[in-house]
Design a protein around this motif. Structure first.
Motif, PDB file in Angstrom:
ATOM      1  N   SER A 235       0.820  -1.200   0.000  1.00  0.00           N
ATOM      2  CA  SER A 235       0.000   0.000   0.000  1.00  0.00           C
ATOM      3  C   SER A 235       0.862   1.262   0.000  1.00  0.00           C
ATOM      4  N   ARG A 236       2.072   1.150   0.600  1.00  0.00           N
ATOM      5  CA  ARG A 236       2.988   2.291   0.600  1.00  0.00           C
ATOM      6  C   ARG A 236       3.801   2.371  -0.689  1.00  0.00           C
ATOM      7  N   HIS A 237       3.889   1.255  -1.429  1.00  0.00           N
ATOM      8  CA  HIS A 237       4.680   1.210  -2.659  1.00  0.00           C
ATOM      9  C   HIS A 237       3.878   0.537  -3.778  1.00  0.00           C
ATOM     10  N   PRO A 238       2.704   1.052  -4.103  1.00  0.00           N
ATOM     11  CA  PRO A 238       1.868   0.375  -5.107  1.00  0.00           C
ATOM     12  C   PRO A 238       2.388   0.601  -6.515  1.00  0.00           C
ATOM     13  N   LEU A 239       1.915  -0.237  -7.421  1.00  0.00           N
ATOM     14  CA  LEU A 239       2.123   0.011  -8.841  1.00  0.00           C
ATOM     15  C   LEU A 239       1.154   1.110  -9.237  1.00  0.00           C
ATOM     16  N   GLY A 240       1.685   2.297  -9.447  1.00  0.00           N
ATOM     17  CA  GLY A 240       0.848   3.478  -9.620  1.00  0.00           C
ATOM     18  C   GLY A 240      -0.262   3.343 -10.635  1.00  0.00           C
ATOM     19  N   PRO A 241       0.052   2.990 -11.885  1.00  0.00           N
ATOM     20  CA  PRO A 241      -1.015   2.887 -12.887  1.00  0.00           C
ATOM     21  C   PRO A 241      -2.075   1.852 -12.510  1.00  0.00           C
ATOM     22  N   LEU A 242      -1.625   0.715 -11.960  1.00  0.00           N
ATOM     23  CA  LEU A 242      -2.576  -0.330 -11.584  1.00  0.00           C
ATOM     24  C   LEU A 242      -3.483   0.150 -10.453  1.00  0.00           C
ATOM     25  N   ARG A 243      -2.892   0.807  -9.478  1.00  0.00           N
ATOM     26  CA  ARG A 243      -3.701   1.280  -8.354  1.00  0.00           C
ATOM     27  C   ARG A 243      -4.689   2.344  -8.807  1.00  0.00           C
ATOM     28  N   ARG A 244      -4.258   3.264  -9.634  1.00  0.00           N
ATOM     29  CA  ARG A 244      -5.179   4.301 -10.103  1.00  0.00           C
ATOM     30  C   ARG A 244      -6.321   3.693 -10.910  1.00  0.00           C
ATOM     31  N   ALA A 245      -5.991   2.707 -11.730  1.00  0.00           N
ATOM     32  CA  ALA A 245      -7.035   2.039 -12.515  1.00  0.00           C
ATOM     33  C   ALA A 245      -8.008   1.299 -11.604  1.00  0.00           C
ATOM     34  N   ALA A 246      -7.475   0.696 -10.542  1.00  0.00           N
ATOM     35  CA  ALA A 246      -8.341  -0.030  -9.605  1.00  0.00           C
ATOM     36  C   ALA A 246      -9.279   0.929  -8.876  1.00  0.00           C
ATOM     37  N   MET A 247      -8.757   2.065  -8.454  1.00  0.00           N
ATOM     38  CA  MET A 247      -9.591   3.044  -7.761  1.00  0.00           C
ATOM     39  C   MET A 247     -10.695   3.560  -8.695  1.00  0.00           C
ATOM     40  N   LYS A 248     -10.331   3.810  -9.937  1.00  0.00           N
ATOM     41  CA  LYS A 248     -11.319   4.278 -10.920  1.00  0.00           C
ATOM     42  C   LYS A 248     -12.391   3.214 -11.146  1.00  0.00           C
ATOM     43  N   GLN A 249     -11.952   1.945 -11.272  1.00  0.00           N
ATOM     44  CA  GLN A 249     -12.897   0.859 -11.493  1.00  0.00           C
ATOM     45  C   GLN A 249     -13.833   0.696 -10.291  1.00  0.00           C
ATOM     46  N   ALA A 250     -13.301   0.849  -9.091  1.00  0.00           N
ATOM     47  CA  ALA A 250     -14.123   0.717  -7.891  1.00  0.00           C
ATOM     48  C   ALA A 250     -15.201   1.801  -7.845  1.00  0.00           C
ATOM     49  N   ILE A 251     -14.831   3.029  -8.188  1.00  0.00           N
ATOM     50  CA  ILE A 251     -15.813   4.114  -8.195  1.00  0.00           C
ATOM     51  C   ILE A 251     -16.886   3.864  -9.245  1.00  0.00           C
ATOM     52  N   GLU A 252     -16.485   3.388 -10.417  1.00  0.00           N
ATOM     53  CA  GLU A 252     -17.469   3.094 -11.453  1.00  0.00           C
ATOM     54  C   GLU A 252     -18.415   1.986 -10.994  1.00  0.00           C
ATOM     55  N   TRP A 253     -17.864   0.982 -10.307  1.00  0.00           N
ATOM     56  CA  TRP A 253     -18.686  -0.111  -9.778  1.00  0.00           C
ATOM     57  C   TRP A 253     -19.695   0.442  -8.778  1.00  0.00           C
ATOM     58  N   ILE A 254     -19.244   1.345  -7.907  1.00  0.00           N
ATOM     59  CA  ILE A 254     -20.124   1.941  -6.904  1.00  0.00           C
ATOM     60  C   ILE A 254     -21.241   2.742  -7.576  1.00  0.00           C
ATOM     61  N   LEU A 255     -20.884   3.607  -8.491  1.00  0.00           N
ATOM     62  CA  LEU A 255     -21.882   4.460  -9.144  1.00  0.00           C
ATOM     63  C   LEU A 255     -22.903   3.630  -9.918  1.00  0.00           C
ATOM     64  N   ALA A 256     -22.450   2.540 -10.515  1.00  0.00           N
ATOM     65  CA  ALA A 256     -23.366   1.691 -11.285  1.00  0.00           C
ATOM     66  C   ALA A 256     -24.400   1.006 -10.403  1.00  0.00           C
ATOM     67  N   ARG A 257     -24.155   0.952  -9.096  1.00  0.00           N
ATOM     68  CA  ARG A 257     -25.061   0.247  -8.183  1.00  0.00           C
ATOM     69  C   ARG A 257     -25.831   1.181  -7.264  1.00  0.00           C
ATOM     70  N   GLN A 258     -25.773   2.475  -7.545  1.00  0.00           N
ATOM     71  CA  GLN A 258     -26.612   3.383  -6.771  1.00  0.00           C
ATOM     72  C   GLN A 258     -28.059   3.200  -7.197  1.00  0.00           C
ATOM     73  N   GLU A 259     -28.947   3.066  -6.227  1.00  0.00           N
ATOM     74  CA  GLU A 259     -30.340   2.784  -6.524  1.00  0.00           C
ATOM     75  C   GLU A 259     -31.140   4.056  -6.792  1.00  0.00           C
ATOM     76  N   ALA A 260     -32.377   3.877  -7.217  1.00  0.00           N
ATOM     77  CA  ALA A 260     -33.226   5.010  -7.582  1.00  0.00           C
ATOM     78  C   ALA A 260     -33.486   5.927  -6.400  1.00  0.00           C
ATOM     79  N   ASP A 261     -33.469   5.385  -5.185  1.00  0.00           N
ATOM     80  CA  ASP A 261     -33.708   6.232  -4.016  1.00  0.00           C
ATOM     81  C   ASP A 261     -32.440   6.896  -3.505  1.00  0.00           C
ATOM     82  N   GLY A 262     -31.309   6.644  -4.183  1.00  0.00           N
ATOM     83  CA  GLY A 262     -30.045   7.265  -3.808  1.00  0.00           C
ATOM     84  C   GLY A 262     -29.167   6.405  -2.938  1.00  0.00           C
ATOM     85  N   ALA A 263     -29.733   5.379  -2.292  1.00  0.00           N
ATOM     86  CA  ALA A 263     -28.960   4.522  -1.394  1.00  0.00           C
ATOM     87  C   ALA A 263     -28.264   3.423  -2.187  1.00  0.00           C
ATOM     88  N   TRP A 264     -27.499   2.625  -1.462  1.00  0.00           N
ATOM     89  CA  TRP A 264     -26.817   1.483  -2.062  1.00  0.00           C
ATOM     90  C   TRP A 264     -27.230   0.207  -1.322  1.00  0.00           C
TER      91      TRP A 264
END
Length: 636
Positions: A235-264
């Motif tokens: 975590s202190r010495h990550p592979l930068g591009p891989l970590r950034r891509a993972a963080m981006k993918q995680a956010i996209e996963w989260i946003l894709a699962r937000q429900e109509a009422d706003g909750a998850w």
């Protein structure tokens, strides 16, 4: 087990006079009708414990949006739930809980309570006596780390690169149950960024100086604990591009699962952690996803006026589909006409709530058509087999003016539910074959159930539905075999989603009989005998939630309306009017309130065995109605 000084006469009610029973049922019907919303649905409050309220205040403090309007009524609620020994429990009458008490103490400090005040000092004494904050659960220490009260390095690491693991690989996110999955993914971001917003106090009063015990290094759990040190290094010495891509993918996963009422996920934890993740990834507080998320979270709030002032608390989740399915069944079991306006309104609302798009379940069952129901108002990603089975059973009995619409909805729902059978023949609630044991050994997973394996209660509800439908016979029989294989030596069945063996047994006996198992077969006789042996002296049934950890409490506890009804529904399914049945019916009638409802002070619903229990407000009405109706129908 005796729970009252007055024993109900064993001869009541007489075999020829059911006037009191019918009157009790009529009063309950009126009460249930009065609670139905104009749109057709029912929803009772779901009470849990103060953990969610404490974490709500910590979240708002971290985001710098904590206001007196939130703090003061929440703190008043938290104080009202403190026990005489200074602790907070996870259910009424249960033992004090270390982590819940520690979080409540910090929340009250945020509200301005001083550590020298008597209730705070007593709480701190309890916490230290239980091992101190050092031995609290991971989630507690994460919250304290966010507030600058604990070191992030002493929390397990959760690398976001897990988001890239394919669904067939060990430790991929779909190995977690849906509730854990929705929490783990945003926590990947939170625990990677390790943010801190210090609060103006410390928690020295909560420290015991007793280190947390580690598992033995040669166990899987012990191995993961040592591996966590390597993950912290990465975590202190990550592979930068891989970590950034993972963080981006995680956010996209989260946003894709937000429900109509706003909750998850229809529940509080994924919603809170998803909001934190979005904030940490730069989403401003006025971003539509964030605004909608807070609106969804606010929908969980219950405001009440008390003698001490207004209170504010959070429901862990909301159960309108489940409550409406049970309310519909209760009306029909009570003899209400299948084309009664209340029945039709409930049916129409349920039909409108059917989910017709794939969710996360599609990862393991891509061939199945969508067409199920979820527990909540809005949770399209996570429908469940339990709700769907109960909705099917109810809708099939409705005399609807658009019969073709009902048939089409039910047919696809039956296909979906049958197809969600796990490989061993049982059914889990939200996913098929969600049985990984590896994820349960991770240091991160020390709170609650994190997988969704088949359970007796869910499997029973599906088996009963399939038997009633008369379709998918082979799948139904495999479910029957699963249930018989999982019967306890004493004749009972374990209850995953309700407390506990009374709930499991109460679900399984009617299902087995519906599926053709003879009422005189040994498994049925053993289960019925177990229920009769655990009837209380007052005629009712009850089971304390401590039965999940202490076998001495199995089938034992103060009588409650819901648990008495579960036992009665099982014994009535056997088809014999026994003295136990008559006394159970007598207890329900004699304990009914004048307005047609019942009181139930104990929690009889289960969120996570051991860690979180639920008081379903509707249970104390719908299940007694159900039992009274079946009793009268059996006697006519």
């Amino acid at each position: 087990m005796s729970t009252t000084a007055d024993r109900v006469p064993e001869s009541w009610p007489s075999r020829d006079d059911f006037t009191d029973v019918q009157a009790a049922l009529d009063a309950a019907i009126s009460q249930l009708r009065s609670q139905q919303r104009p749109e057709g649905w029912w929803k009772g409050a779901l009470d849990t414990n103060v953990t969610m309220d404490a974490e709500d205040l910590m979240m708002r403090a971290f985001l710098d949006i904590l206001t007196p309007e939130a703090t003061e009524p929440t703190a008043r609620w938290i104080r009202s739930q403190q026990r005489d020994d200074g602790s907070w429990a996870v259910y009424p009458g249960g033992p004090g809980d270390l982590s819940t008490s520690a979080e409540a103490w910090v929340a009250l400090r945020l509200a301005g309570d001083g550590p020298q005040q008597a209730h705070m000092a007593k709480a701190a004494e309890f916490i230290r006596g239980e091992g101190g904050v050092e031995n609290s659960r991971v989630f507690t220490r994460i919250w304290f780390s966010l507030c600058g009260l604990w070191a992030w390095n002493d929390c397990p690491d959760l690398p976001p690169e897990l988001i890239f693991f394919p669904s067939w690989a060990p430790l991929n996110i779909y190995d977690w149950g849906c509730w854990a999955r929705g929490t783990i993914v945003p926590l990947m971001i939170v625990c990677t960024m390790k943010p801190v917003r210090p609060v103006p106090f410390d928690i020295d009063e909560l420290r015991s100086m007793r280190p947390r015990k580690l598992d033995r290094p040669w166990t899987i759990a012990g191995m993961f604990e040592r591996l966590d040190k390597l993950l912290h290094w990465y975590s202190r010495h990550p592979l930068g591009p891989l970590r950034r891509a993972a963080m981006k993918q995680a956010i996209e996963w989260i946003l894709a699962r937000q429900e109509a009422d706003g909750a998850w996920g229809g529940i509080q934890p994924p919603t809170v952690y998803s909001l934190l993740a979005l904030y940490l990834m730069g989403y401003p507080m006025d971003h539509p996803a964030v605004r909608s998320g807070f609106a969804g979270l606010d929908g969980f709030l219950i405001h009440e006026d008390t003698a001490d002032g207004p209170t504010r608390r959070l429901e862990g989740c909301q159960s309108p589909v489940w409550d409406t399915a049970l309310g519909l069944a209760a009306l029909l079991e009570a003899g209400v006409a299948p084309d009664d306006p209340a029945v039709l309104r409930a049916a129409d609302w349920l039909l409108d709530k059917q989910i017709t798009r794939p969710g996360d379940w599609h990862v393991r069952r891509p061939e199945l058509p969508a067409g199920a129901w979820a527990f909540e108002f809005a949770n399209d990603n996570y429908p469940d087999t339990d709700d769907t089975a109960e909705v099917i059973l109810g809708l099939r009995r409705v005399k609807h003016p658009d019969a073709a619409r009902v048939a089409a909805a039910v047919d696809v729902a039956v296909q979906w539910t049958a197809g969600m059978q796990s490989g061993d023949g049982g059914w889990g609630a939200f996913d098929a074959d969600n049985t990984s044991r590896l994820v349960t050994k991770l240091p991160f997973c020390d709170f609650g159930a994190v997988t969704d394996p088949p359970s007796a209660d869910v499997t029973a509800h599906v088996v009963e539905m399939l038997a009633t439908e008369g379709t998918y016979v082979e799948r139904c029989q495999r479910g029957v075999r699963w249930l018989l294989d999982h019967q306890e030596p004493d004749g009972s069945w374990y209850g995953r989603w309700g407390v506990n063996y009374i709930y499991g047994t109460g679900a399984v006996i009617p299902a087995l009989i519906a599926a053709g198992v003879d009422a005189d077969a040994e498994p049925i006789r053993a289960a019925a005998t177990w229920l009769e042996q655990h009837q209380n002296d007052d005629g009712g049934w009850g089971e304390d939630a401590r039965s999940y950890v202490d076998r001495a409490w199995i089938g034992r506890g103060a009588s409650t309306p819901s648990q008495t009804a579960w036992a009665l529904l099982s014994l009535l399914a056997v088809g014999k009017e026994t003295e136990a049945v008559r006394r159970g019916i007598a207890w329900l009638v004699s304990s009914q309130r004048s307005d047609g409802g019942w009181d139930e002070h104990y929690f009889t619903g289960t969120g996570f065995p051991v860690d979180m229990y639920i008081n379903y407000e509707m249970y104390k009405l719908v299940f007694p109605m159900w039992a009274l109706g079946r009793y009268l129908r059996a006697r006519t």
